[in-house]
Design an enzyme around this catalytic site. Structure first.
Site, short mmCIF file in Angstrom:
data_model
loop_
_atom_site.label_atom_id
_atom_site.label_comp_id
_atom_site.label_asym_id
_atom_site.label_seq_id
_atom_site.Cartn_x
_atom_site.Cartn_y
_atom_site.Cartn_z
N TYR A 107 0.86 -1.17 0.00
CA TYR A 107 0.00 0.00 0.00
C TYR A 107 0.91 1.23 0.00
CZ TYR A 107 -4.23 2.66 1.34
OH TYR A 107 -5.27 3.54 1.39
N ARG A 160 -6.47 10.21 -10.58
CA ARG A 160 -5.84 10.96 -9.49
C ARG A 160 -5.26 9.96 -8.50
NH1 ARG A 160 -7.41 12.51 -3.89
NH2 ARG A 160 -6.53 10.44 -3.97
N LYS A 178 -5.99 -1.93 -2.30
CA LYS A 178 -7.10 -1.75 -1.35
C LYS A 178 -7.76 -3.09 -1.04
CE LYS A 178 -7.49 2.80 -0.71
NZ LYS A 178 -7.68 3.51 0.55
N GLU A 249 -12.45 4.99 -5.68
CA GLU A 249 -11.08 5.22 -5.24
C GLU A 249 -10.28 6.00 -6.30
OE1 GLU A 249 -8.26 5.27 -2.42
OE2 GLU A 249 -10.17 4.24 -2.19
N ASP A 250 -9.68 7.10 -5.87
CA ASP A 250 -8.74 7.88 -6.67
C ASP A 250 -9.31 8.36 -8.01
OD1 ASP A 250 -6.99 7.73 -4.63
OD2 ASP A 250 -5.46 6.58 -5.65
N ASP A 272 -13.54 6.25 -0.30
CA ASP A 272 -12.56 6.23 0.77
C ASP A 272 -11.77 7.53 0.83
OD1 ASP A 272 -11.24 4.83 2.93
OD2 ASP A 272 -9.49 4.73 1.62
N ASP A 273 -11.49 8.15 -0.32
CA ASP A 273 -10.75 9.41 -0.32
C ASP A 273 -11.51 10.50 0.42
OD1 ASP A 273 -8.69 8.35 -2.04
OD2 ASP A 273 -10.11 8.53 -3.69
N ASN A 421 -0.22 11.52 0.26
CA ASN A 421 0.55 10.36 -0.15
C ASN A 421 0.96 10.49 -1.62
OD1 ASN A 421 0.37 8.68 2.22
ND2 ASN A 421 -1.80 8.45 1.78
N ASN A 465 -3.44 6.81 8.52
CA ASN A 465 -3.69 6.15 7.25
C ASN A 465 -5.09 5.54 7.22
OD1 ASN A 465 -3.53 3.98 5.13
ND2 ASN A 465 -1.45 4.78 4.96
#
Length: 571
Positions: A107, A160, A178, A249-250, A272-273, A421, A465
């Site tokens: 991760y 992203r 993840k 995610e992202d 989650d972001d 991150n 985290n």
């Protein structure tokens, strides 16, 4: 399906239809040298394996030696990805037994480089690439029987990735990583997890010009075509798995917020972001408040980077502040939001509607600007005298020495969280923050850092985290069979973690529990989330006893069980 589980009077067995080379090449079923002599007879494995019959413990030790021989974190990441694609039981046993060492390799921060160099190491299929040219085949692709048991999905479009930007198809490294933590820290069986990459092209010219790039070589599809593609995907998911958990995610900030708002009432979904980051940031800040003794409602909080993550953190913290007996308007006054154009103000440049509740009045900040009309972080620190500084900007060095030293003049224990991150994008280096505040700062970081030196002593830095939150959140959602993910369920995850922070008992302790305890915490967080789902009327189970049974049924331990040949399978 190639596997059926059957309970016997002695122990669970698996009814398996594969044999020989096909069995060894199934990462979920492969035992390698741990196949017993009897299993080698039944499944025609003699000759394909060396004669030694080993144990999982021996295999884990062997793979650990191989891992330690790798020279760089990226090489270790690639080694572990190969292991995951050859034997999932060994891979997860290695993770579960060595969480603190393995987490940075599977991760953040190493997964960032893994996404950038994904095309170099792609070897075997894992998850699904749903590319724009195949938009009319999505339903067909999802329909394969191998996906019948899917309970949770992590999806990205690779635009992203962490703070690294557009990685196109290489962004698949994030859903894979993840999902690995869904299993390692949440206990969800890997056969229930499906990573997905929506390949709508990339605007990363380095990827497009690379001869080894594995993705669709096309600039990103945008606008209505893009929205229609995502809608086609979501519709296909809802039809295929009516009760699945879908984690976003992202995605780029504007898309992340839009999709969560659009789909959260259509299926069981969270981002989650936005929500996971908010939960872990809130828990860590409240842990720091245990040390400083200043109530949350009296904090002055600067958030640097006011996109989806920054807004998510601010919204959740505002809920916790309201719990202390203040009005929503008073809670919002605790925050100073800084975006790309400086402090967010009511008539500022490109202020989005969702940011407006936190925009400061122009008359309030009149005279704050020191240059070009933009109110910088240093300007905010000089005038607002904040007690908390949170960074989710993706901008390395955003927390300048001058701003941090100014902050330290006005607060005894500055709380500073550079959360971006990977490590290369962190707003500040923890040791610098300690030095600039004479050792007084309470620091939490998004990526792992080495312990810092404080008055000659080595002090570990809390890794703030999301991995503390989302595995347990997902397990609670799956176990409760939740129809939707409510804000209260996300808050319940943060609240449960807060109950276990070491500063509840010791002000000198770390802000967060050791990451080695994350799997045990995952179960506790899952139970809290499931209980909240029942209270919210979203669970499809009746009570807490049923929840406990479902939690037990959904937690998988990486261990080998005996195999028998499935009836009707060719011997």
């Amino acid at each position: 399906m190639n596997v059926q589980q059957q309970a016997t009077s002695e122990e669970a067995t698996l009814q398996v239809s594969l044999s020989g080379f096909d069995l060894i090449n199934s990462p979920r079923l492969n035992k390698g040298t741990a196949f017993t002599d009897r299993e080698r007879d039944i499944f025609h494995l003699h000759g394909l394996l060396p004669p030694h019959v080993g144990t999982l413990d021996e295999q884990v030790e062997r793979r650990m030696q191989g891992l330690n021989d790798q020279s760089t974190p990226f090489n270790k990441y690639a080694f572990l990805r190969d292991l995951q694609d050859s034997n999932e039981t060994i891979f997860y046993a290695l993770l579960v037994r060595n969480v603190e060492k393995m987490l940075p390799l599977v991760y953040t921060p190493t997964v960032g480089e893994g996404c950038q160099r994904f095309s170099e190491i792609w070897r075997k299929p894992r998850g699904l690439f749903l590319s724009y040219p195949n938009k009319d085949r999505i339903t067909q692709i999802l329909s394969h029987p191998r996906y019948d048991g899917i309970k949770c999905i992590v999806v990205s479009d690779g635009e992203r990735i962490l703070g690294l930007g557009d990685q196109g198809a290489g962004g698949m490294g994030i859903p894979i990583g993840k999902m690995a933590l869904y299993t390692a820290l949440g206990g969800i069986h890997p056969e229930h997890c499906l990573p997905i990459l929506l390949d709508v092209g990339t605007d990363n010219e380095e990827r497009l010009s690379s001869p080894i790039y594995v993705g669709w070589k096309h600039h990103r599809i945008r606008g209505q075509e893009y929205d229609d593609f995502v809608d086609t995907f979501v519709s296909a998911v809802k039809a295929r798995w009516p009760h699945v958990l879908l984690q976003w995610e992202d995605f780029a900030g504007s898309n992340a917020a839009r999709f969560l708002a659009r789909y959260r009432d259509q299926l069981c979904t969270f981002n989650d972001d936005i929500q996971g980051t908010a939960a872990i940031a809130a828990a860590t800040l409240i842990s720091a408040i245990n040390v400083t003794g200043i109530p949350l409602k009296q904090q002055k909080i600067v958030v640097v980077g006011f996109g989806t993550a920054g807004l998510g953190i601010t919204n959740l913290l505002a809920q916790f502040i309201e719990d202390e007996g203040v009005s929503p308007d008073e809670a919002r006054q605790c925050f100073y939001a800084i975006d790309r154009y400086g402090l967010v103000t009511e008539h500022g440049k490109d202020v989005r509607p969702e940011q407006m509740p936190y925009a400061r009045k122009e008359q309030e900040v009149q005279g704050w600007s020191s240059q070009n009309g933009e109110i910088t972080l240093l300007d905010v620190v000089r005038n607002a005298k904040p007690t908390v500084l949170i960074g989710v900007s993706g901008q390395a060095g955003a927390f300048t020495e001058q701003a941090v030293r100014e902050m330290a003049k006005h607060t005894a224990r500055p709380v500073i969280f550079p959360l971006s991150n990977p490590t290369s994008r962190s707003e500040a280096i923890p040791q610098d923050l300690i030095n600039w505040t004479e050792g007084r700062a309470l620091v939490g970081t998004g990526s792992p850092f080495d312990p810092v030196d404080v008055d000659g002593k080595k002090v570990p830095i809390a890794q703030t985290n999301n991995s503390y939150i989302f595995p347990g959140l997902a397990l609670g959602i799956v176990a409760s069979k939740a129809r939707r993910v409510t804000d209260a369920m996300v808050k319940a995850a943060a609240t449960e973690l807060i109950r276990h922070v070491p500063t509840q008992k010791d002000k000198l302790a770390s802000l967060l529990p050791p990451i080695s305890e994350a799997r045990a915490l995952g179960r506790l967080i899952a139970q809290a989330v499931g209980k909240q789902a029942i209270l919210d009327g979203q669970a499809q189970i009746s009570d807490e006893d049923a929840l406990r049974r479902e939690l037990d049924a959904n937690i998988w331990e990486p261990a080998y069980v005996p195999y028998e040949l499935q009836r009707g399978a060719a011997s």
